[in-house]
Motif scaffolding. Sequence first.
Motif, PDB file in Angstrom:
ATOM      1  N   GLN A  48       0.752  -1.254   0.012  1.00 19.61           N
ATOM      2  CA  GLN A  48      -0.008   0.179   0.035  1.00 19.61           C
ATOM      3  C   GLN A  48       0.836   1.246  -0.057  1.00 19.61           C
ATOM      4  O   GLN A  48       0.187   2.321  -0.364  1.00 19.61           O
ATOM      5  CB  GLN A  48      -0.952   0.085   1.025  1.00 19.61           C
ATOM      6  N   CYS A  49       1.844   1.225   0.459  1.00 21.78           N
ATOM      7  CA  CYS A  49       2.913   2.340   0.377  1.00 21.78           C
ATOM      8  C   CYS A  49       3.310   2.635  -0.939  1.00 21.78           C
ATOM      9  O   CYS A  49       3.974   3.953  -1.319  1.00 21.78           O
ATOM     10  CB  CYS A  49       4.154   2.197   1.364  1.00 21.78           C
ATOM     11  N   ILE A  50       3.339   1.726  -1.865  1.00 16.20           N
ATOM     12  CA  ILE A  50       3.503   1.972  -3.379  1.00 16.20           C
ATOM     13  C   ILE A  50       2.599   2.136  -4.084  1.00 16.20           C
ATOM     14  O   ILE A  50       2.225   2.892  -5.220  1.00 16.20           O
ATOM     15  CB  ILE A  50       4.637   0.888  -3.718  1.00 16.20           C
ATOM     16  N   GLY A 102      -0.940   2.023  -3.295  1.00 14.56           N
ATOM     17  CA  GLY A 102      -2.236   2.678  -2.652  1.00 14.56           C
ATOM     18  C   GLY A 102      -3.141   1.678  -2.042  1.00 14.56           C
ATOM     19  O   GLY A 102      -3.038   0.438  -2.149  1.00 14.56           O
ATOM     20  N   VAL A 103      -4.669   2.329  -2.019  1.00 12.33           N
ATOM     21  CA  VAL A 103      -5.510   1.643  -1.460  1.00 12.33           C
ATOM     22  C   VAL A 103      -6.609   1.486  -2.321  1.00 12.33           C
ATOM     23  O   VAL A 103      -7.162   2.288  -2.615  1.00 12.33           O
ATOM     24  CB  VAL A 103      -5.760   2.036   0.301  1.00 12.33           C
ATOM     25  N   LEU A 108      -2.079   5.400  -6.642  1.00 10.39           N
ATOM     26  CA  LEU A 108      -1.278   6.110  -5.558  1.00 10.39           C
ATOM     27  C   LEU A 108      -0.202   7.013  -6.466  1.00 10.39           C
ATOM     28  O   LEU A 108       0.609   6.023  -7.179  1.00 10.39           O
ATOM     29  CB  LEU A 108      -0.405   5.177  -4.518  1.00 10.39           C
TER      30      LEU A 108
END
Lengths: 142, 151
Positions: free
Chosen positions: B98-100, B102-103, B111
Amino acid sequence: MNIYLPYFDTLISGTPGGVLVANMRYIVYSHPIAERYILSGFNVNFNPASVTITLASKTDKHVWSPFFHTSLHAVAGRVGDVEPVLLLPRAQPIEPYTRIQIAIENQSGENINNCLFTLVGTREFAEEVLCTTLKDWMYKAA
Amino acid sequence: MLTVYEPYFVDYVKGITKDYRTFKPIFLTSAIGFDGATASQHLTVFSPAVDADCILFAFNVDFNNSNVLVKITDVSSGYVWNMLQSSPTLTIAGSPNQCIMGVTGQVMPVLPLVCPFFLSRQSKLQYDFRNSATSLTTGGNVTAVGIKLLN
């Protein structure tokens, strides 16, 4: 002339197994790398209920948050929410071989498992260390 | 003079695109293929090769699982995006997806990358995924969103 590449520094928060034990405080350090990088924000992969954090640079002796009152939400956002990477107000250049000290305290009363803390930024490479492909990109951007 | 770094490196991208006549949007989707039964399943997939230079601006995945990890490598240059901590008791196979990427299901399911990535012609991104150990994801698709640079 420099080239910029995505950079993600993922650290285990808590015990070596990634457990933030209730009411315990853990200190981890970012990787000291040979290049400068530009830190843009943070991510955590857990929902930090009553977890607090303090940060400091071990190179320029600057404390980013003085006490343990800073909520982890304020620094790293909320997992699963709109902004999985919470950006800093301004991207922060981190000089080569800098270690950022990250202290996390779990005040929630319950253990939290599989805790990873990620610094999100941009790595800045000089021309001398690049392979041909990246040099080609760098010349395009110049 | 104080240098203030803006996110998203707009001037840097302009520097690259000035050498091209035009660009088209491109969405590079790769099926991950988690079986949904094997805990901590490791899978390596690649982005489709494109016969043109590309700049990637963002990612998306079509599942919600913050414990799926991913490591990304550019095949042509060998650059690994992730720096990973070693531990005697926990193997980190990547950064939380999710840090690369997104959600999905949120307002911004795609993202943006802080720093756009130049993917050279015929190169590929290698995604090394690791499924969660407890709440397993089945299937999964990852999409890199960017532009194809054309002359």
